[in-house]
Design a protein around this motif. Sequence first.
Motif, PDB file in Angstrom:
ATOM      1  N   GLU A  68       5.495  24.454 -24.032  1.00 26.66           N
ATOM      2  CA  GLU A  68       5.624  24.812 -25.456  1.00 26.66           C
ATOM      3  C   GLU A  68       7.083  24.712 -25.910  1.00 26.66           C
ATOM      4  N   TYR A  69       7.976  25.202 -25.047  1.00 24.48           N
ATOM      5  CA  TYR A  69       9.402  25.195 -25.400  1.00 24.48           C
ATOM      6  C   TYR A  69       9.945  23.763 -25.438  1.00 24.48           C
ATOM      7  N   LEU A  70       9.506  22.965 -24.461  1.00 25.27           N
ATOM      8  CA  LEU A  70       9.926  21.559 -24.417  1.00 25.27           C
ATOM      9  C   LEU A  70       9.492  20.849 -25.700  1.00 25.27           C
ATOM     10  N   ASP A  71       8.262  21.092 -26.090  1.00 27.57           N
ATOM     11  CA  ASP A  71       7.730  20.493 -27.314  1.00 27.57           C
ATOM     12  C   ASP A  71       8.594  20.895 -28.523  1.00 27.57           C
ATOM     13  N   GLN A  72       8.849  22.192 -28.620  1.00 31.71           N
ATOM     14  CA  GLN A  72       9.628  22.715 -29.746  1.00 31.71           C
ATOM     15  C   GLN A  72      11.052  22.133 -29.761  1.00 31.71           C
ATOM     16  N   GLU A  73      11.702  22.136 -28.610  1.00 32.64           N
ATOM     17  CA  GLU A  73      13.100  21.699 -28.564  1.00 32.64           C
ATOM     18  C   GLU A  73      13.241  20.187 -28.664  1.00 32.64           C
ATOM     19  N   PHE A  74      12.237  19.463 -28.152  1.00 28.24           N
ATOM     20  CA  PHE A  74      12.259  18.001 -28.297  1.00 28.24           C
ATOM     21  C   PHE A  74      12.185  17.635 -29.780  1.00 28.24           C
ATOM     22  N   ARG A  75      11.276  18.310 -30.504  1.00 30.00           N
ATOM     23  CA  ARG A  75      11.154  18.044 -31.946  1.00 30.00           C
ATOM     24  C   ARG A  75      12.451  18.362 -32.676  1.00 30.00           C
ATOM     25  N   ARG A  76      13.053  19.501 -32.271  1.00 28.31           N
ATOM     26  CA  ARG A  76      14.308  19.886 -32.922  1.00 28.31           C
ATOM     27  C   ARG A  76      15.397  18.840 -32.662  1.00 28.31           C
ATOM     28  N   ALA A  77      15.480  18.382 -31.387  1.00 26.52           N
ATOM     29  CA  ALA A  77      16.488  17.380 -31.036  1.00 26.52           C
ATOM     30  C   ALA A  77      16.268  16.098 -31.850  1.00 26.52           C
ATOM     31  N   ALA A 186      15.897   9.606 -29.764  1.00 23.14           N
ATOM     32  CA  ALA A 186      15.323   8.503 -30.547  1.00 23.14           C
ATOM     33  C   ALA A 186      14.655   7.530 -29.588  1.00 23.14           C
ATOM     34  N   ASN A 187      13.492   7.055 -29.945  1.00 21.10           N
ATOM     35  CA  ASN A 187      12.707   6.121 -29.125  1.00 21.10           C
ATOM     36  C   ASN A 187      12.233   6.715 -27.803  1.00 21.10           C
ATOM     37  N   GLN A 188      12.301   8.012 -27.691  1.00 25.06           N
ATOM     38  CA  GLN A 188      11.770   8.686 -26.494  1.00 25.06           C
ATOM     39  C   GLN A 188      10.556   9.522 -26.893  1.00 25.06           C
ATOM     40  N   THR A 189       9.755   9.853 -25.883  1.00 27.14           N
ATOM     41  CA  THR A 189       8.696  10.849 -26.095  1.00 27.14           C
ATOM     42  C   THR A 189       8.933  11.936 -25.051  1.00 27.14           C
ATOM     43  N   ILE A 190       8.229  13.032 -25.202  1.00 31.90           N
ATOM     44  CA  ILE A 190       8.354  14.102 -24.207  1.00 31.90           C
ATOM     45  C   ILE A 190       7.951  13.550 -22.844  1.00 31.90           C
ATOM     46  N   GLU A 191       6.906  12.735 -22.873  1.00 35.66           N
ATOM     47  CA  GLU A 191       6.402  12.176 -21.619  1.00 35.66           C
ATOM     48  C   GLU A 191       7.441  11.264 -20.960  1.00 35.66           C
ATOM     49  N   SER A 192       8.094  10.415 -21.785  1.00 34.63           N
ATOM     50  CA  SER A 192       9.075   9.487 -21.196  1.00 34.63           C
ATOM     51  C   SER A 192      10.271  10.262 -20.643  1.00 34.63           C
ATOM     52  N   LEU A 193      10.649  11.341 -21.339  1.00 35.15           N
ATOM     53  CA  LEU A 193      11.764  12.177 -20.868  1.00 35.15           C
ATOM     54  C   LEU A 193      11.397  12.809 -19.514  1.00 35.15           C
ATOM     55  N   PHE A 194      10.197  13.340 -19.477  1.00 34.66           N
ATOM     56  CA  PHE A 194       9.716  13.997 -18.255  1.00 34.66           C
ATOM     57  C   PHE A 194       9.621  12.989 -17.105  1.00 34.66           C
ATOM     58  N   ASN A 195       9.076  11.823 -17.422  1.00 35.07           N
ATOM     59  CA  ASN A 195       8.925  10.791 -16.387  1.00 35.07           C
ATOM     60  C   ASN A 195      10.273  10.342 -15.838  1.00 35.07           C
ATOM     61  N   THR A 196      11.271  10.268 -16.719  1.00 36.45           N
ATOM     62  CA  THR A 196      12.606   9.857 -16.266  1.00 36.45           C
ATOM     63  C   THR A 196      13.185  10.901 -15.313  1.00 36.45           C
ATOM     64  N   ALA A 197      13.030  12.181 -15.673  1.00 36.25           N
ATOM     65  CA  ALA A 197      13.523  13.261 -14.791  1.00 36.25           C
ATOM     66  C   ALA A 197      12.763  13.224 -13.464  1.00 36.25           C
ATOM     67  N   ASP A 198      11.477  12.931 -13.559  1.00 36.29           N
ATOM     68  CA  ASP A 198      10.646  12.880 -12.352  1.00 36.29           C
ATOM     69  C   ASP A 198      11.076  11.716 -11.454  1.00 36.29           C
ATOM     70  N   ALA A 199      11.395  10.596 -12.083  1.00 34.57           N
ATOM     71  CA  ALA A 199      11.865   9.429 -11.312  1.00 34.57           C
ATOM     72  C   ALA A 199      13.189   9.765 -10.629  1.00 34.57           C
ATOM     73  N   ALA A 200      14.055  10.475 -11.338  1.00 35.80           N
ATOM     74  CA  ALA A 200      15.346  10.876 -10.757  1.00 35.80           C
ATOM     75  C   ALA A 200      15.126  11.818  -9.578  1.00 35.80           C
ATOM     76  N   LEU A 201      14.165  12.731  -9.734  1.00 34.99           N
ATOM     77  CA  LEU A 201      13.864  13.661  -8.637  1.00 34.99           C
ATOM     78  C   LEU A 201      13.339  12.899  -7.423  1.00 34.99           C
ATOM     79  N   TYR A 202      12.489  11.935  -7.706  1.00 34.32           N
ATOM     80  CA  TYR A 202      11.935  11.115  -6.618  1.00 34.32           C
ATOM     81  C   TYR A 202      13.060  10.417  -5.855  1.00 34.32           C
ATOM     82  N   GLN A 203      14.026   9.898  -6.622  1.00 36.08           N
ATOM     83  CA  GLN A 203      15.166   9.222  -5.984  1.00 36.08           C
ATOM     84  C   GLN A 203      16.015  10.199  -5.173  1.00 36.08           C
TER      85      GLN A 203
END
Length: 229
Positions: A68-77, A186-203
């Motif tokens: 919920e917070y991610l959704d709220q703050e992503f929209r604000r950003a 800009a040009n990001q979604t919550i999902e793409s942001l999350f996936n990028t962090a997840d990819a970084a964690l995987y690395q």
Amino acid sequence: MPWLVLIGGNLFFAFATLFGFIILRRNRAINRAIDIKNQELNAANARLERLTKTDCLTGISNRRCFDEYLDQEFRRAAREGKPIALLLIDIDYFKAFNDTYGHQAGDRCLTLVATELERTLKRPADMIARIGGEEFGVLLPNTTNGEVVAKQCKAVLERLAIEHKASDVYPFVTISIGVVSAMSVANQTIESLFNTADAALYQAKKGGRNRVRAIKINGEVPKVLVSLC
Ligand SMILES: Nc1nc2c(ncn2[C@@H]2O[C@H](COP(=O)(O)OP(=O)(O)OP(=O)(O)O)[C@@H](O)[C@H]2O)c(=O)[nH]1
């Protein structure tokens, strides 16, 4: 017999006044009781609301609250053109920790790690949540460089020095952290942001664990790996 009418009238007036006074007092008492009940109900609702947003093992926020917070703050950003950073933190070799020290020790470890990581966050808008078994999410609104906080989190674990003799990287509990810092969403979604962090964690995991892997995103510029530490 006017005196009878007079007495009757006075009596009626006296009774009516008394009756009105009793009704008024009763109404006040009822209103007071309703106010008290409303306050109790509001407090119970607030407690319930807190419970639905809290991870019952560690006491920090849970996945639902984080989403919920991610959704709220992503929209604000997006609305305000502000940066945002997301950290995904995973305890290394936690299965081996449970296997070696037992599930209850594992629970205590999770709680300690959660509490100490939460204390690391300094800004009121920063948020940490337990988003999986041994995985934590940290959201840093209005932050351009989440890597700094990630390194602080890693240092906290080093200071805690929780023995983990079954770990392949270090004889103490360590964490791997994937970070995405978006200058703009800009040009990001919550999902793409999350996936990028997840990819970084995987690395970070693949790179040997006990490390931070950070990725910076700047508008439409492709993802750039900025550090492996
Ligand atoms: N004690 C305890 N263990 C948990 C809890 N939730 C998940 N786990 C355990 O966390 C372990 C996670 O194991 P894996 O996903 O294999 O990850 P790992 O062993 O940490 O390995 P890497 O992440 O690759 O370093 C599992 O054994 C889960 O049972 C919990 O609430 N309490």
